[in-house]
Design an enzyme around this catalytic site. Sequence first.
Site, mmCIF file in Angstrom:
data_model
loop_
_atom_site.group_PDB
_atom_site.id
_atom_site.type_symbol
_atom_site.label_atom_id
_atom_site.label_comp_id
_atom_site.label_asym_id
_atom_site.label_seq_id
_atom_site.Cartn_x
_atom_site.Cartn_y
_atom_site.Cartn_z
ATOM 1 N N GLU A 165 -86.529 -12.133 -37.321
ATOM 2 C CA GLU A 165 -87.950 -12.495 -37.293
ATOM 3 C C GLU A 165 -88.151 -13.778 -36.487
ATOM 4 O O GLU A 165 -87.275 -14.642 -36.452
ATOM 5 C CB GLU A 165 -88.501 -12.646 -38.707
ATOM 6 C CG GLU A 165 -88.100 -13.904 -39.418
ATOM 7 C CD GLU A 165 -88.752 -14.046 -40.783
ATOM 8 O OE1 GLU A 165 -89.830 -13.497 -41.009
ATOM 9 O OE2 GLU A 165 -88.156 -14.730 -41.633
ATOM 10 N N CYS A 188 -95.125 -13.953 -43.752
ATOM 11 C CA CYS A 188 -93.852 -13.280 -44.063
ATOM 12 C C CYS A 188 -93.941 -11.777 -43.862
ATOM 13 O O CYS A 188 -92.949 -11.141 -43.531
ATOM 14 C CB CYS A 188 -93.408 -13.624 -45.465
ATOM 15 S SG CYS A 188 -94.734 -13.588 -46.625
ATOM 16 N N LYS A 210 -91.425 -28.004 -55.956
ATOM 17 C CA LYS A 210 -91.240 -28.771 -54.716
ATOM 18 C C LYS A 210 -91.913 -28.029 -53.564
ATOM 19 O O LYS A 210 -91.483 -26.934 -53.194
ATOM 20 C CB LYS A 210 -89.756 -28.937 -54.384
ATOM 21 C CG LYS A 210 -89.551 -29.898 -53.205
ATOM 22 C CD LYS A 210 -88.228 -29.715 -52.510
ATOM 23 C CE LYS A 210 -88.264 -28.739 -51.380
ATOM 24 N NZ LYS A 210 -89.122 -29.093 -50.228
ATOM 25 N N GLU A 252 -88.282 -14.393 -52.697
ATOM 26 C CA GLU A 252 -89.118 -13.732 -51.682
ATOM 27 C C GLU A 252 -88.684 -14.299 -50.344
ATOM 28 O O GLU A 252 -88.973 -15.451 -50.032
ATOM 29 C CB GLU A 252 -90.601 -14.039 -51.914
ATOM 30 C CG GLU A 252 -91.146 -13.564 -53.238
ATOM 31 C CD GLU A 252 -91.272 -12.063 -53.341
ATOM 32 O OE1 GLU A 252 -91.086 -11.356 -52.327
ATOM 33 O OE2 GLU A 252 -91.539 -11.581 -54.452
#
Length: 511
Positions: free
Chosen positions: A417, A320, A210, A286
């Site tokens: 972040e 990231c 997906k 991750e």
Amino acid sequence: KFTEALIRNHRGEDKEQEFSYTPVKLHANNKDLEFPNQLFVNNEFIDASDGGTFTTVNPTDESDICKVAKATTDDVNYAVYCAKKAFVEWKEMNARDRGTLMFRLADLMEEHQEELATLESLDSGAVYTLALKTHIGMSIQTIRYFAGWCDKIHGQTIPINNAKPNRNLTFTSKEPIGVCGIITPWNYPLMMLAWKISPCLAAGNTVVLKPAQVTPLTSLKFAELAARAGFPPGVINILPGSGRVCGQAIIDHPDVRKVGFTGSTPVGKQIMASCANSNLKKCSLELGGKSPLIIFADCDMAKAVRMTLSGVFFNKGENCIAAGRIFVEESIHDEFINKVITETKKMKIGNPLDRSVDHGPQNHLAHLNSLIDYVERGVKEGARLVYGGKRVEGPGLFFEPTIFTNVDDHMFISKEESFGPIMVVSSFPDGDVDGVIESANNTEFGLASGVFTSNLDKALEVSRRIEAGTCFINTYNKTDVAAPFGGFKQSGFGKDLAVWCDVTDVPLYII
Ligand code: TAP
């Protein structure tokens, strides 16, 4: 029969498999583009079972690109059924033939790289040259790298105590796990697909993926190319849809045996719980990052400034491993900030398809709004906003490259972040290596880190003591398909790329 087709393909007799569907057509970047907008299951593009669709938007001007089919739970069940059926043949296939197919797919992607990069720019706002080199270029490299692994995945022989008078032979083999469910984010849509799918396929697994709802197009174009390359039906299935319905149905499915996820830490936690509660699926996560970058006074200043800019602003900060917090040794702090501001002012913001542009629009509106909130929070807490901080006026989801200084450890912006083009800078007293490492580790994330210094001993000490999956020394953002990638702490576990991908089971045999 399938192997015969492969051999013909390999000889170049059948360059591409016959494959037809009804494409969306549009003209952009001086190219006529044709791409799918339906679910891809069992090598067919099909509508969602309830006919549902959603609209994908171009962040450069906020116009609608097209409607895309939105997968339901029934569609997930059908895709997993097909993937499970295909697994029987795929896992038994000659490993080298699997490699041949993957190489063929990589070649086709290379032939279509400009089309793929244009689509990625339109759908995600990535600057075209970056999309071509990184988003698409590294995707192709990843598929080639893992194509080469197909016939090199093997176990070990292990000396054990013999059951005298007989001698025992003991060995392990590496077996594919089965159907793998993959959920990807929106920042590198095709590259995240390639990182996750390639090792799964190489090891003989089948996949149901997906993509993020806001960036489905390159995944669907990839599916078309996989069918043209000759992948058997059911091996690769791509289901655009929402995380809440389609993603959750994949994670909960009893016939999915492994989940690969890249995305936020909160969703990663939810996925891990669902994997445990459904059928104890394996999972690799991750997740988020807040990567510290430490600049010592003895660094090569010009290089440190250049790399800090790309460390933070690469892919509009939607990266990231972006350098989430910059620590600068006090004696060079002011000079460093002045130079960083001078260079940031030179960045050209605009249409990502324009070759002279450095900085495209943010990926989607909700994300842009989260950046505005992030900046407000930083200002409220007392950090100094020295550059940028606002949405660019006019159409499109553009956000100014932004720089904060005077950021303290307790502030929200020092811990969380932004996932956007926001540089967060703190200074540290000259020579205080212990103090700066303590501050750098003062985060629940641990994806990447970096250090700039001309003293190699200091660089190695910092890299050893920093709690992060990667440490860049006098460079930044230098990832490679042959080097492992993944986090410590709440940045997740299970590596992407290289030989560390956990996509096999390892049974032990004793004779
Ligand atoms: P998320 O909101 O976590 O979404 C990631 C994916 O998960 C999307 O496809 C999303 O679907 C799906 N999802 C959401 N809820 C789900 C559920 N309950 N079950 C299954 N799937 C679900 O993250 P994002 O906003 O797309 O990406 C930004 C975040 O990802 C950042 O925090 C960033 O640090 C992290 N990230 C990490 C890395 C690495 S390598 N560690 C790389 C890129 C990004 P929708 O399409 O419906 O949203």
